[in-house]
Scaffold this motif. Sequence first.
Motif, short mmCIF file in Angstrom:
data_model
loop_
_atom_site.label_atom_id
_atom_site.label_comp_id
_atom_site.label_asym_id
_atom_site.label_seq_id
_atom_site.Cartn_x
_atom_site.Cartn_y
_atom_site.Cartn_z
N VAL A 164 -48.05 120.55 -89.22
CA VAL A 164 -48.16 119.87 -87.92
C VAL A 164 -49.20 120.60 -87.06
O VAL A 164 -49.62 121.71 -87.40
CB VAL A 164 -46.79 119.85 -87.18
N PRO A 165 -49.63 119.99 -85.93
CA PRO A 165 -50.63 120.65 -85.08
C PRO A 165 -50.13 121.99 -84.52
O PRO A 165 -48.95 122.15 -84.21
CB PRO A 165 -50.87 119.64 -83.95
N TYR A 166 -51.07 122.93 -84.37
CA TYR A 166 -50.83 124.29 -83.87
C TYR A 166 -50.65 124.24 -82.36
O TYR A 166 -51.22 123.37 -81.70
CB TYR A 166 -52.07 125.10 -84.22
N ASN A 167 -49.91 125.16 -81.80
CA ASN A 167 -49.73 125.26 -80.35
C ASN A 167 -49.08 124.02 -79.73
O ASN A 167 -49.37 123.67 -78.58
CB ASN A 167 -51.07 125.56 -79.64
N ASP A 168 -48.23 123.32 -80.48
CA ASP A 168 -47.62 122.08 -80.00
C ASP A 168 -46.15 122.08 -80.40
O ASP A 168 -45.80 121.83 -81.55
CB ASP A 168 -48.38 120.90 -80.63
#
Length: 395
Positions: A164-168
Amino acid sequence: MKTEAAVTHLMNNYSRWPIHLVKGKGNKVWDKDGKEYLDFTSGIGVNSLGHVHDAVTRQLHQQLDTLWHCSNLVHVPQQEQLAEKLAQLSGLDRVFFCNSGAEANEAMIKIARRYAQKVKQENRFEVITFQQSFHGRTLATLTATGQEKVKDGFAPLPEGFITVPYNDIEAVRSVLSDRTCAVMLELVQGEGGVHPADPEWVKQLRQLCDQQGILLLVDEIQTGIGRTGSWFCYQQYGIKPDVISMAKALGNGFPIGAIAASETVAQAFSPGTHGTTFGGNPLAVTAGLATLTAMEQENAIAKVKELHQLIIERLQALQAAVPDLVPAIRGKGLMLGIQLTVPVDAILAEARNKGLLLLQAGPQVIRLLPSFITTKAEIDQMAEILEEVILGANG
Ligand SMILES: *Cc1c(COP(=O)(O)O)cnc(C)c1O
């Protein structure tokens, strides 16, 4: 029979620079024709104390004359000593030794699954990982890696990874299920472009893992052993992972990898559940002990912070001169990325011609991984060449 095409018997899996290195000392390396290079790569974050470090070399020489290999059927005293040192430095309890980064991450994934399935008696196996991450080249670790290019042509990939997307944090929440056993991340993504994790997000991840009863796995293979200005990068984030993996700098160039885990999680590896022939080999653990001891004696962590400041000042001055070409400088400690708006290959080739070795991290990022024994004069030399080749690229 030898085919016409084979001018080399090496497989063609690396795109190598046209440089043949034969010797190194400190931050200098020399090619076969005697040309000298200033090394700002540390062999990709490995030789953090520079090439052929005196104390590490001396202790390895001694071990070479004493015992090379004996298997893990017996006790190896230096394994105990290195494990104790790593426990002290990390705040974790138990260490397993292997030979490389990918192998350390394999062990980290295996212990997370086995902890869920055998210690907690839950049918969990899925590991959540992040886009742009890099975790290695074995089938499991390339599946964990958040970059399509490392997976191309290797299907079918193992089950049980979701990226999944980083920092989210919402992205992580949205894929959590009763199959999830762990979240696995780099706190500064290295190969993926030198992207540090957002501290708030990392705290939320820790909380989320605690709430769900799942493990937080931190890949410290590039960020660990002082590289980012603390022994391990998570120590700057105010959290404690359940398991960390390490490798690159641990032996200052002698191959060694390891994971460290809390006592609770470490229970999952009971006798016979995991192992390796070479892991914790007397030569490798001697290199590890000598490296950590030398780092302590040379105040490595303080040096990294000092050098960070000196290099960042030069990079920021460069950025100020050409803000359109250099939109961002990122990173922590001596793991630094210069984001450009143009491809960096030609710029790095030009730097090599001028005697400076630098890395990239993706097509438009220059990555610096200098040693902790870099001098002010070497930083000046690096910055002058970098300015020349970057301003040259600006027309
Ligand atoms: C280098 C690296 C690896 C892989 O290590 P190898 O020793 O090449 O297998 C894994 N994770 C990260 C973050 C790395 O930088």
